[in-house]
Design a protein around this motif. Structure first.
Motif, PDB file in Angstrom:
ATOM      1  N   THR A 182      69.579  63.302  50.297  1.00 19.30           N
ATOM      2  CA  THR A 182      69.524  63.270  48.866  1.00 19.30           C
ATOM      3  C   THR A 182      68.420  62.395  48.191  1.00 19.30           C
ATOM      4  N   ILE A 183      67.509  63.364  47.516  1.00 17.79           N
ATOM      5  CA  ILE A 183      66.786  62.840  46.703  1.00 17.79           C
ATOM      6  C   ILE A 183      67.259  62.040  45.566  1.00 17.79           C
ATOM      7  N   GLN A 184      67.190  60.607  45.421  1.00 19.37           N
ATOM      8  CA  GLN A 184      67.946  59.914  44.428  1.00 19.37           C
ATOM      9  C   GLN A 184      67.491  59.850  42.817  1.00 19.37           C
ATOM     10  N   SER A 185      66.229  59.827  42.705  1.00 15.90           N
ATOM     11  CA  SER A 185      65.545  59.665  41.218  1.00 15.90           C
ATOM     12  C   SER A 185      64.539  60.674  41.188  1.00 15.90           C
ATOM     13  N   GLY A 186      64.754  61.780  40.117  1.00 16.40           N
ATOM     14  CA  GLY A 186      63.868  62.499  40.088  1.00 16.40           C
ATOM     15  C   GLY A 186      63.078  63.294  40.834  1.00 16.40           C
ATOM     16  N   TYR A 187      62.097  64.228  40.454  1.00 15.21           N
ATOM     17  CA  TYR A 187      61.276  64.893  41.589  1.00 15.21           C
ATOM     18  C   TYR A 187      61.903  65.968  42.254  1.00 15.21           C
ATOM     19  N   LYS A 188      63.195  66.078  42.178  1.00 18.90           N
ATOM     20  CA  LYS A 188      64.017  67.310  42.611  1.00 18.90           C
ATOM     21  C   LYS A 188      63.471  68.598  42.245  1.00 18.90           C
ATOM     22  N   ASP A 189      62.638  68.623  41.385  1.00 20.10           N
ATOM     23  CA  ASP A 189      61.951  70.011  41.039  1.00 20.10           C
ATOM     24  C   ASP A 189      60.604  70.006  41.741  1.00 20.10           C
ATOM     25  N   ALA A 190      60.115  69.168  42.342  1.00 15.52           N
ATOM     26  CA  ALA A 190      58.797  68.960  43.135  1.00 15.52           C
ATOM     27  C   ALA A 190      59.090  69.020  44.732  1.00 15.52           C
ATOM     28  N   PHE A 191      60.207  68.516  45.427  1.00 12.62           N
ATOM     29  CA  PHE A 191      60.611  68.311  46.554  1.00 12.62           C
ATOM     30  C   PHE A 191      61.978  68.585  47.040  1.00 12.62           C
ATOM     31  N   SER A 192      61.945  69.058  48.086  1.00  6.62           N
ATOM     32  CA  SER A 192      63.421  69.166  48.736  1.00  6.62           C
ATOM     33  C   SER A 192      63.285  68.645  50.237  1.00  6.62           C
ATOM     34  N   ILE A 193      64.560  68.436  50.829  1.00  5.24           N
ATOM     35  CA  ILE A 193      64.567  68.011  52.169  1.00  5.24           C
ATOM     36  C   ILE A 193      65.231  69.044  52.826  1.00  5.24           C
ATOM     37  N   GLN A 194      64.934  69.534  54.212  1.00  2.58           N
ATOM     38  CA  GLN A 194      65.314  70.330  54.923  1.00  2.58           C
ATOM     39  C   GLN A 194      65.762  70.052  56.309  1.00  2.58           C
ATOM     40  N   LEU A 195      66.806  70.351  56.945  1.00  2.00           N
ATOM     41  CA  LEU A 195      67.052  69.616  58.425  1.00  2.00           C
ATOM     42  C   LEU A 195      66.248  70.378  59.320  1.00  2.00           C
ATOM     43  N   ASN A 196      65.693  69.891  60.315  1.00  5.30           N
ATOM     44  CA  ASN A 196      64.933  70.696  61.231  1.00  5.30           C
ATOM     45  C   ASN A 196      65.924  70.941  62.691  1.00  5.30           C
ATOM     46  N   ASP A 197      65.642  71.425  63.654  1.00  8.89           N
ATOM     47  CA  ASP A 197      66.602  71.686  64.627  1.00  8.89           C
ATOM     48  C   ASP A 197      66.999  70.332  65.475  1.00  8.89           C
ATOM     49  N   ASP A 198      66.567  69.359  65.367  1.00 10.52           N
ATOM     50  CA  ASP A 198      67.105  68.220  65.696  1.00 10.52           C
ATOM     51  C   ASP A 198      67.894  67.247  64.741  1.00 10.52           C
ATOM     52  N   LYS A 199      68.141  68.187  63.550  1.00 11.69           N
ATOM     53  CA  LYS A 199      69.127  67.406  62.235  1.00 11.69           C
ATOM     54  C   LYS A 199      68.316  66.036  61.786  1.00 11.69           C
ATOM     55  N   ASP A 200      66.937  66.322  61.760  1.00  7.26           N
ATOM     56  CA  ASP A 200      66.245  65.105  60.976  1.00  7.26           C
ATOM     57  C   ASP A 200      65.683  65.953  59.930  1.00  7.26           C
ATOM     58  N   GLY A 201      65.376  65.072  58.940  1.00  7.20           N
ATOM     59  CA  GLY A 201      65.006  65.639  57.666  1.00  7.20           C
ATOM     60  C   GLY A 201      63.489  65.733  57.432  1.00  7.20           C
ATOM     61  N   ASN A 202      63.020  66.973  56.933  1.00 12.17           N
ATOM     62  CA  ASN A 202      61.705  67.156  56.616  1.00 12.17           C
ATOM     63  C   ASN A 202      61.718  67.338  54.982  1.00 12.17           C
ATOM     64  N   LEU A 203      60.573  66.479  54.557  1.00 13.26           N
ATOM     65  CA  LEU A 203      60.175  66.640  53.259  1.00 13.26           C
ATOM     66  C   LEU A 203      59.454  67.906  52.891  1.00 13.26           C
ATOM     67  N   LEU A 204      59.755  68.807  52.067  1.00 14.24           N
ATOM     68  CA  LEU A 204      59.081  69.857  51.583  1.00 14.24           C
ATOM     69  C   LEU A 204      58.614  70.060  50.258  1.00 14.24           C
ATOM     70  N   LEU A 205      57.430  70.680  50.154  1.00 12.93           N
ATOM     71  CA  LEU A 205      56.827  70.819  48.548  1.00 12.93           C
ATOM     72  C   LEU A 205      57.478  71.938  48.022  1.00 12.93           C
ATOM     73  N   LYS A 206      58.124  71.978  46.866  1.00 14.72           N
ATOM     74  CA  LYS A 206      58.622  73.244  46.091  1.00 14.72           C
ATOM     75  C   LYS A 206      57.422  73.660  45.152  1.00 14.72           C
ATOM     76  N   LYS A 207      56.422  72.978  44.750  1.00 16.04           N
ATOM     77  CA  LYS A 207      55.355  73.373  43.850  1.00 16.04           C
ATOM     78  C   LYS A 207      54.215  72.641  44.292  1.00 16.04           C
ATOM     79  N   PRO A 208      52.919  73.350  44.014  1.00 18.25           N
ATOM     80  CA  PRO A 208      51.715  72.385  44.271  1.00 18.25           C
ATOM     81  C   PRO A 208      51.543  71.043  43.504  1.00 18.25           C
ATOM     82  N   LEU A 209      51.181  70.174  43.887  1.00 19.02           N
ATOM     83  CA  LEU A 209      50.886  68.767  43.555  1.00 19.02           C
ATOM     84  C   LEU A 209      49.448  68.855  42.840  1.00 19.02           C
TER      85      LEU A 209
END
Length: 76
Positions: A10-37
């Motif tokens: 869970t992204i705790q404070s703000g920026y949920k519109d810019a970033f997301s976290i997705q699980l990979n096959d090892d069930k680790d989290g990958n930080l992804l961009l939702k829009k260009p910075l």
């Protein structure tokens, strides 16, 4: 053991519109961009990610681990 991992990121404070976290096959989290910075709009992002790892032990011994990490991204 990977099959026992059930993390929730869970992204705790703000920026949920810019970033997301997705699980990979090892069930680790990958930080992804939702829009260009854009450096001219914002040169850095600082936020906290919480990981709630509901580890499955034998039915009579269920435990949960929570970890928080501060993430700093610098836009160049």
């Amino acid at each position: 053991e990977i099959k026992n991992k059930k993390p929730t990121f869970t992204i705790q404070s703000g920026y949920k519109d810019a970033f997301s976290i997705q699980l990979n096959d090892d069930k680790d989290g990958n930080l992804l961009l939702k829009k260009p910075l854009d450096y001219e709009t914002r040169s850095n992002y600082v936020f906290t990610v919480e990981v709630n790892d509901d580890v499955r032990f034998p039915a009579d011994n269920s435990k949960t681990a929570v970890t928080r990490a501060e993430v700093t991204l610098i836009v160049v």
